[in-house]
Scaffold this active site. Structure first.
Site, PDB file in Angstrom:
ATOM      1  N   GLY A   1       0.797  -1.229   0.000  1.00 63.35           N
ATOM      2  CA  GLY A   1       0.000   0.000   0.000  1.00 63.35           C
ATOM      3  C   GLY A   1       0.824   1.270   0.000  1.00 63.35           C
ATOM      4  O   GLY A   1       0.338   2.328   0.405  1.00 63.35           O
ATOM      5  N   SER A   2       2.052   1.198  -0.502  1.00 63.46           N
ATOM      6  CA  SER A   2       2.846   2.429  -0.513  1.00 63.46           C
ATOM      7  C   SER A   2       2.281   3.436  -1.518  1.00 63.46           C
ATOM      8  O   SER A   2       2.368   4.649  -1.302  1.00 63.46           O
ATOM      9  CB  SER A   2       4.326   2.138  -0.796  1.00 63.46           C
ATOM     10  OG  SER A   2       4.513   1.684  -2.110  1.00 63.46           O
ATOM     11  N   ASN A   3       1.693   2.955  -2.603  1.00 61.79           N
ATOM     12  CA  ASN A   3       1.045   3.887  -3.542  1.00 61.79           C
ATOM     13  C   ASN A   3      -0.209   4.502  -2.925  1.00 61.79           C
ATOM     14  O   ASN A   3      -0.513   5.673  -3.157  1.00 61.79           O
ATOM     15  CB  ASN A   3       0.709   3.186  -4.859  1.00 61.79           C
ATOM     16  CG  ASN A   3       1.908   3.110  -5.782  1.00 61.79           C
ATOM     17  OD1 ASN A   3       2.370   4.132  -6.290  1.00 61.79           O
ATOM     18  ND2 ASN A   3       2.441   1.906  -5.986  1.00 61.79           N
TER      19      ASN A   3
ATOM     20  N   LYS B   1     -19.320 -13.939  -8.967  1.00 63.50           N
ATOM     21  CA  LYS B   1     -20.257 -12.874  -9.334  1.00 63.50           C
ATOM     22  C   LYS B   1     -20.685 -12.080  -8.093  1.00 63.50           C
ATOM     23  O   LYS B   1     -20.829 -10.848  -8.147  1.00 63.50           O
ATOM     24  CB  LYS B   1     -21.478 -13.465 -10.056  1.00 63.50           C
ATOM     25  CG  LYS B   1     -22.344 -12.401 -10.668  1.00 63.50           C
ATOM     26  CD  LYS B   1     -23.400 -12.978 -11.576  1.00 63.50           C
ATOM     27  CE  LYS B   1     -24.281 -11.850 -12.108  1.00 63.50           C
ATOM     28  NZ  LYS B   1     -25.491 -12.361 -12.756  1.00 63.50           N
TER      29      LYS B   1
ATOM     30  N   ASN C   1      -4.697   1.922 -13.498  1.00 62.77           N
ATOM     31  CA  ASN C   1      -3.778   0.998 -12.820  1.00 62.77           C
ATOM     32  C   ASN C   1      -2.362   1.551 -12.934  1.00 62.77           C
ATOM     33  O   ASN C   1      -2.032   2.243 -13.902  1.00 62.77           O
ATOM     34  CB  ASN C   1      -3.844  -0.380 -13.507  1.00 62.77           C
ATOM     35  CG  ASN C   1      -2.866  -1.363 -12.905  1.00 62.77           C
ATOM     36  OD1 ASN C   1      -2.883  -1.633 -11.698  1.00 62.77           O
ATOM     37  ND2 ASN C   1      -1.986  -1.924 -13.727  1.00 62.77           N
TER      38      ASN C   1
ATOM     39  N   HIS D   1       1.556   0.297 -13.238  1.00 62.61           N
ATOM     40  CA  HIS D   1       2.369  -0.873 -13.570  1.00 62.61           C
ATOM     41  C   HIS D   1       3.838  -0.460 -13.478  1.00 62.61           C
ATOM     42  O   HIS D   1       4.198   0.640 -13.921  1.00 62.61           O
ATOM     43  CB  HIS D   1       2.027  -1.329 -14.994  1.00 62.61           C
ATOM     44  CG  HIS D   1       2.766  -2.553 -15.422  1.00 62.61           C
ATOM     45  ND1 HIS D   1       2.372  -3.826 -15.040  1.00 62.61           N
ATOM     46  CD2 HIS D   1       3.882  -2.710 -16.177  1.00 62.61           C
ATOM     47  CE1 HIS D   1       3.220  -4.701 -15.548  1.00 62.61           C
ATOM     48  NE2 HIS D   1       4.147  -4.057 -16.247  1.00 62.61           N
TER      49      HIS D   1
ATOM     50  N   GLU E   1       6.893   5.780  -8.981  1.00 64.96           N
ATOM     51  CA  GLU E   1       5.440   5.556  -8.922  1.00 64.96           C
ATOM     52  C   GLU E   1       4.782   6.529  -7.960  1.00 64.96           C
ATOM     53  O   GLU E   1       3.690   7.052  -8.212  1.00 64.96           O
ATOM     54  CB  GLU E   1       5.130   4.125  -8.464  1.00 64.96           C
ATOM     55  CG  GLU E   1       5.545   3.060  -9.445  1.00 64.96           C
ATOM     56  CD  GLU E   1       5.202   1.656  -8.959  1.00 64.96           C
ATOM     57  OE1 GLU E   1       4.163   1.471  -8.313  1.00 64.96           O
ATOM     58  OE2 GLU E   1       5.998   0.730  -9.227  1.00 64.96           O
TER      59      GLU E   1
HETATM   60  C1  GRF Z   1       3.743  -1.399  -7.454  1.00 68.55           C
HETATM   61  O1  GRF Z   1       5.034  -1.654  -7.915  1.00 68.55           O
HETATM   62  C2  GRF Z   1       2.783  -1.336  -8.611  1.00 68.55           C
HETATM   63  O2  GRF Z   1       3.343  -0.806  -9.762  1.00 68.55           O
HETATM   64  C3  GRF Z   1       2.451  -2.777  -8.823  1.00 68.55           C
HETATM   65  O3  GRF Z   1       2.375  -3.321  -7.516  1.00 68.55           O
HETATM   66  C4  GRF Z   1       3.205  -2.569  -6.650  1.00 68.55           C
HETATM   67  C5  GRF Z   1       2.366  -2.121  -5.502  1.00 68.55           C
HETATM   68  O4  GRF Z   1       3.141  -1.566  -4.472  1.00 68.55           O
HETATM   69  N1  GRF Z   1       1.254  -2.935  -9.599  1.00 68.55           N
HETATM   70  P1  GRF Z   1       2.446  -0.931  -3.215  1.00 68.55           P
HETATM   71  O5  GRF Z   1       1.510  -1.956  -2.597  1.00 68.55           O
HETATM   72  O6  GRF Z   1       1.695   0.285  -3.648  1.00 68.55           O
HETATM   73  O7  GRF Z   1       3.557  -0.590  -2.273  1.00 68.55           O
END
Ligand code: GRF
Length: 203
Positions: free
Chosen positions: A14-16, A68, A109, A111, A181
């Site tokens: 969950g760092s993003n 579903k 999303n 990536h 990211e």
């Molecule tokens: C990130 O590298 C994202 O690009 C990929 O999964 C990872 C998630 O990292 N899809 P986090 O859980 O947000 O730290």
């Protein structure tokens, strides 16, 4: 136009999510995280959200063994929280057709590579970075894209580049891309929040 309401879906650290949440607190940001959903009840993402007062929901094959029913529960949760934009960040389940249809063109999303290279089935986590190292490419970096019915094939919204260094390991490259990211994803969401590119949820 009002504040853009996000539903963030994440399975692990969950760092993003944290980067998005921190960005949402900036005075000139016009978005908020309305709900965080995870298929992993012990994910860092859910822990972060709970610690920061963001509503959470655990939805998985355990809570809803029927595919579903899970898809419907996911949609209901997003609609209930007034979500305008769904953000998947390290979400390890493919979204069901009901969610994809309801939020068509409103799911993004992130990536960890420069799509269209190093994407598709099997390209997740460290496998992506290993493939980049194996390729000999000198540049990598994250991609934010729209989610469609396949993996990693939706329209690319934004990318940023980081160098691949001669002595990189999967871990050092992954850390460099992840740091990128944390800048790219909030930047894209801030832009979407201040623009008119999304059709708000009428549900
Ligand atoms: C990130 O590298 C994202 O690009 C990929 O999964 C990872 C998630 O990292 N899809 P986090 O859980 O947000 O730290």
């Amino acid at each position: 136009m009002g504040t853009l309401r996000l539903g963030v879906l994440a399975s692990h650290n969950g760092s993003n999510l944290a980067a998005l949440h921190q960005a949402s607190l900036l005075p000139d940001s016009d978005f908020t995280i309305s709900v965080t959903i995870s298929n992993n009840s012990s994910s860092g993402a859910l822990a972060y959200a709970r610690d920061h007062g963001v509503p959470t929901r655990h939805l998985s094959g355990h809570t809803h063994p029927d595919t579903k029913a899970l898809d419907n529960a996911m949609r209901a949760t997003l609609v209930e929280h007034g979500v305008d934009l769904v953000v998947t960040a390290g979400f390890m389940r493919k979204l069901g057709p009901i969610v994809r249809e309801t939020f068509s063109s409103r799911i993004i999303n992130i990536h960890p590579a420069l799509l269209p290279a190093f994407g598709g089935v099997g390209f997740f986590g460290n496998r992506v970075h290993q493939a980049v190292l194996d390729s000999g490419d000198k540049i990598s970096g994250p991609t934010v894209h729209l989610v469609d019915d396949e993996y990693d094939t939706g329209e690319i919204i934004a990318q940023s580049e980081v160098p691949v260094l001669p002595d990189d390991t999967v871990d050092t490259l992954a850390a460099r891309v992840l740091a990128a990211e944390h800048i790219l994803l909030p930047t894209v969401v801030r832009q979407l929040a201040s623009g008119h590119q999304l059709h708000r949820n009428k549900n």
